[in-house]
Design a protein around this motif. Structure first.
Motif, PDB file in Angstrom:
ATOM      1  N   VAL A   1      11.990   1.768  -9.325  1.00 31.49           N
ATOM      2  CA  VAL A   1      12.188   1.162  -8.010  1.00 31.49           C
ATOM      3  C   VAL A   1      13.029   2.098  -7.142  1.00 31.49           C
ATOM      4  O   VAL A   1      12.714   2.336  -5.978  1.00 31.49           O
ATOM      5  CB  VAL A   1      12.862  -0.224  -8.152  1.00 31.49           C
ATOM      6  N   LYS A   2      14.084   2.644  -7.720  1.00 27.51           N
ATOM      7  CA  LYS A   2      14.992   3.532  -6.969  1.00 27.51           C
ATOM      8  C   LYS A   2      14.263   4.774  -6.454  1.00 27.51           C
ATOM      9  O   LYS A   2      14.460   5.182  -5.308  1.00 27.51           O
ATOM     10  CB  LYS A   2      16.174   3.936  -7.844  1.00 27.51           C
ATOM     11  N   GLU A   3      13.401   5.362  -7.271  1.00 20.54           N
ATOM     12  CA  GLU A   3      12.652   6.556  -6.841  1.00 20.54           C
ATOM     13  C   GLU A   3      11.736   6.243  -5.655  1.00 20.54           C
ATOM     14  O   GLU A   3      11.651   7.021  -4.704  1.00 20.54           O
ATOM     15  CB  GLU A   3      11.838   7.125  -8.003  1.00 20.54           C
ATOM     16  N   VAL A   4      11.064   5.095  -5.707  1.00 19.97           N
ATOM     17  CA  VAL A   4      10.173   4.708  -4.607  1.00 19.97           C
ATOM     18  C   VAL A   4      11.000   4.384  -3.368  1.00 19.97           C
ATOM     19  O   VAL A   4      10.671   4.816  -2.255  1.00 19.97           O
ATOM     20  CB  VAL A   4       9.273   3.518  -5.019  1.00 19.97           C
ATOM     21  N   GLN A   5      12.106   3.661  -3.548  1.00 15.88           N
ATOM     22  CA  GLN A   5      12.960   3.330  -2.416  1.00 15.88           C
ATOM     23  C   GLN A   5      13.472   4.601  -1.728  1.00 15.88           C
ATOM     24  O   GLN A   5      13.454   4.701  -0.507  1.00 15.88           O
ATOM     25  CB  GLN A   5      14.145   2.472  -2.857  1.00 15.88           C
ATOM     26  N   GLU A   6      13.896   5.588  -2.514  1.00 18.44           N
ATOM     27  CA  GLU A   6      14.409   6.843  -1.939  1.00 18.44           C
ATOM     28  C   GLU A   6      13.357   7.538  -1.084  1.00 18.44           C
ATOM     29  O   GLU A   6      13.655   8.074  -0.027  1.00 18.44           O
ATOM     30  CB  GLU A   6      14.906   7.779  -3.043  1.00 18.44           C
ATOM     31  N   ARG A   7      12.101   7.513  -1.533  1.00 20.52           N
ATOM     32  CA  ARG A   7      11.029   8.140  -0.759  1.00 20.52           C
ATOM     33  C   ARG A   7      10.801   7.397   0.556  1.00 20.52           C
ATOM     34  O   ARG A   7      10.611   8.015   1.600  1.00 20.52           O
ATOM     35  CB  ARG A   7       9.728   8.152  -1.570  1.00 20.52           C
ATOM     36  N   ILE A   8      10.816   6.070   0.501  1.00 18.24           N
ATOM     37  CA  ILE A   8      10.576   5.277   1.714  1.00 18.24           C
ATOM     38  C   ILE A   8      11.750   5.417   2.681  1.00 18.24           C
ATOM     39  O   ILE A   8      11.563   5.456   3.899  1.00 18.24           O
ATOM     40  CB  ILE A   8      10.275   3.805   1.356  1.00 18.24           C
ATOM     41  N   LEU A   9      12.966   5.530   2.137  1.00 16.60           N
ATOM     42  CA  LEU A   9      14.152   5.685   2.982  1.00 16.60           C
ATOM     43  C   LEU A   9      14.107   6.947   3.838  1.00 16.60           C
ATOM     44  O   LEU A   9      14.807   7.040   4.843  1.00 16.60           O
ATOM     45  CB  LEU A   9      15.430   5.690   2.128  1.00 16.60           C
ATOM     46  N   GLU A  10      13.278   7.907   3.472  1.00 17.20           N
ATOM     47  CA  GLU A  10      13.138   9.129   4.270  1.00 17.20           C
ATOM     48  C   GLU A  10      12.551   8.832   5.649  1.00 17.20           C
ATOM     49  O   GLU A  10      12.774   9.575   6.595  1.00 17.20           O
ATOM     50  CB  GLU A  10      12.260  10.152   3.548  1.00 17.20           C
TER      51      GLU A  10
ATOM     52  N   MET B   1       0.838  -1.199   0.000  1.00 14.20           N
ATOM     53  CA  MET B   1       0.000   0.000   0.000  1.00 14.20           C
ATOM     54  C   MET B   1       0.873   1.248   0.000  1.00 14.20           C
ATOM     55  O   MET B   1       0.593   2.204  -0.724  1.00 14.20           O
ATOM     56  CB  MET B   1      -0.906  -0.036   1.246  1.00 14.20           C
ATOM     57  N   GLU B   2       1.937   1.228   0.790  1.00 15.12           N
ATOM     58  CA  GLU B   2       2.862   2.361   0.859  1.00 15.12           C
ATOM     59  C   GLU B   2       3.488   2.630  -0.512  1.00 15.12           C
ATOM     60  O   GLU B   2       3.519   3.765  -0.986  1.00 15.12           O
ATOM     61  CB  GLU B   2       3.946   2.049   1.895  1.00 15.12           C
ATOM     62  N   VAL B   3       3.941   1.573  -1.173  1.00 12.36           N
ATOM     63  CA  VAL B   3       4.547   1.700  -2.505  1.00 12.36           C
ATOM     64  C   VAL B   3       3.518   2.235  -3.491  1.00 12.36           C
ATOM     65  O   VAL B   3       3.798   3.134  -4.287  1.00 12.36           O
ATOM     66  CB  VAL B   3       5.130   0.346  -2.972  1.00 12.36           C
ATOM     67  N   LEU B   4       2.323   1.707  -3.440  1.00 10.57           N
ATOM     68  CA  LEU B   4       1.261   2.136  -4.346  1.00 10.57           C
ATOM     69  C   LEU B   4       0.974   3.630  -4.193  1.00 10.57           C
ATOM     70  O   LEU B   4       0.841   4.347  -5.195  1.00 10.57           O
ATOM     71  CB  LEU B   4       0.002   1.307  -4.070  1.00 10.57           C
ATOM     72  N   HIS B   5       0.931   4.111  -2.953  1.00 14.15           N
ATOM     73  CA  HIS B   5       0.715   5.545  -2.719  1.00 14.15           C
ATOM     74  C   HIS B   5       1.821   6.378  -3.359  1.00 14.15           C
ATOM     75  O   HIS B   5       1.541   7.421  -3.966  1.00 14.15           O
ATOM     76  CB  HIS B   5       0.624   5.856  -1.222  1.00 14.15           C
TER      77      HIS B   5
ATOM     78  N   ALA C   1      15.353  -2.246   1.755  1.00 10.19           N
ATOM     79  CA  ALA C   1      16.294  -2.674   0.715  1.00 10.19           C
ATOM     80  C   ALA C   1      15.704  -2.455  -0.673  1.00 10.19           C
ATOM     81  O   ALA C   1      14.493  -2.587  -0.879  1.00 10.19           O
ATOM     82  CB  ALA C   1      16.635  -4.154   0.905  1.00 10.19           C
ATOM     83  N   TYR C   2      16.568  -2.145  -1.617  1.00 17.14           N
ATOM     84  CA  TYR C   2      16.177  -1.967  -3.016  1.00 17.14           C
ATOM     85  C   TYR C   2      15.445  -3.224  -3.501  1.00 17.14           C
ATOM     86  O   TYR C   2      14.403  -3.136  -4.153  1.00 17.14           O
ATOM     87  CB  TYR C   2      17.433  -1.705  -3.870  1.00 17.14           C
ATOM     88  N   THR C   3      15.993  -4.397  -3.168  1.00 23.00           N
ATOM     89  CA  THR C   3      15.400  -5.661  -3.641  1.00 23.00           C
ATOM     90  C   THR C   3      13.995  -5.866  -3.081  1.00 23.00           C
ATOM     91  O   THR C   3      13.143  -6.450  -3.752  1.00 23.00           O
ATOM     92  CB  THR C   3      16.294  -6.866  -3.279  1.00 23.00           C
ATOM     93  N   THR C   4      13.763  -5.376  -1.860  1.00 23.10           N
ATOM     94  CA  THR C   4      12.421  -5.488  -1.269  1.00 23.10           C
ATOM     95  C   THR C   4      11.424  -4.688  -2.094  1.00 23.10           C
ATOM     96  O   THR C   4      10.345  -5.190  -2.443  1.00 23.10           O
ATOM     97  CB  THR C   4      12.432  -4.974   0.190  1.00 23.10           C
ATOM     98  N   ILE C   5      11.781  -3.442  -2.408  1.00 24.81           N
ATOM     99  CA  ILE C   5      10.887  -2.585  -3.191  1.00 24.81           C
ATOM    100  C   ILE C   5      10.702  -3.152  -4.593  1.00 24.81           C
ATOM    101  O   ILE C   5       9.598  -3.144  -5.138  1.00 24.81           O
ATOM    102  CB  ILE C   5      11.411  -1.131  -3.237  1.00 24.81           C
ATOM    103  N   MET C   6      11.777  -3.683  -5.169  1.00 27.02           N
ATOM    104  CA  MET C   6      11.688  -4.285  -6.498  1.00 27.02           C
ATOM    105  C   MET C   6      10.681  -5.441  -6.490  1.00 27.02           C
ATOM    106  O   MET C   6       9.820  -5.537  -7.369  1.00 27.02           O
ATOM    107  CB  MET C   6      13.076  -4.792  -6.925  1.00 27.02           C
ATOM    108  N   THR C   7      10.768  -6.297  -5.473  1.00 28.81           N
ATOM    109  CA  THR C   7       9.854  -7.443  -5.357  1.00 28.81           C
ATOM    110  C   THR C   7       8.415  -6.970  -5.156  1.00 28.81           C
ATOM    111  O   THR C   7       7.488  -7.484  -5.783  1.00 28.81           O
ATOM    112  CB  THR C   7      10.284  -8.352  -4.180  1.00 28.81           C
ATOM    113  N   VAL C   8       8.230  -5.971  -4.286  1.00 27.89           N
ATOM    114  CA  VAL C   8       6.885  -5.445  -4.016  1.00 27.89           C
ATOM    115  C   VAL C   8       6.272  -4.862  -5.290  1.00 27.89           C
ATOM    116  O   VAL C   8       5.109  -5.122  -5.610  1.00 27.89           O
ATOM    117  CB  VAL C   8       6.920  -4.389  -2.880  1.00 27.89           C
TER     118      VAL C   8
END
Length: 125
Positions: A27-36, A13-17, A41-48
């Motif tokens: 994937v990198k853009e979404v990961q950077e936002r969540i890292l805030e 849900m977080e990624v979708l938002h 991990a990058y691989t987690t976001i990639m899988t999601v």
């Protein structure tokens, strides 16, 4: 195995938002936002994101070596579907029980209650 109340997990849900807000994202853009706010991990976001595409919530195209994701459904459509599932599973199919729970909630401000009342009145006009 415990069955989730919704077909989407918290991270999904977080990624979708984030993808809805960005309209198009890697994937990198979404990961950077969540890292805030937390480590992920990058691989987690990639899988999601791949799982969200497999479930029909995202679509993607290749741009060189990277995948660029876009929403496959409008936020309102996904939210309506999730609320219908919640009403069915938690409130025995009763939208009234959901609304009563929301309206009686202590987290609801007087202003929010007024807005809800106005929304209902406007629907009746």
């Amino acid at each position: 195995m415990k069955k989730s109340l919704t077909p989407l997990g918290e991270t999904e849900m977080e990624v979708l938002h984030h993808v809805w807000e960005l309209e198009e994202a890697t994937v990198k853009e979404v990961q950077e936002r969540i890292l805030e706010s937390r480590e992920v991990a990058y691989t987690t976001i990639m899988t999601v994101m791949k799982n969200l595409a497999d479930k029909g919530y995202l679509k993607y195209h290749k741009d060189g070596v990277r995948y660029v994701y876009r929403p496959a459904q409008k936020p309102e459509s996904v939210q309506s579907s999730l609320v219908r599932d919640l009403i069915s599973k938690v409130f025995k199919g009763s939208p009234m029980e959901l609304v009563q729970t929301l309206v009686k909630s202590e987290e609801l401000s007087d202003e929010e209650r007024k807005e809800i009342r106005k929304m209902i009145d406007d629907m009746e006009d």
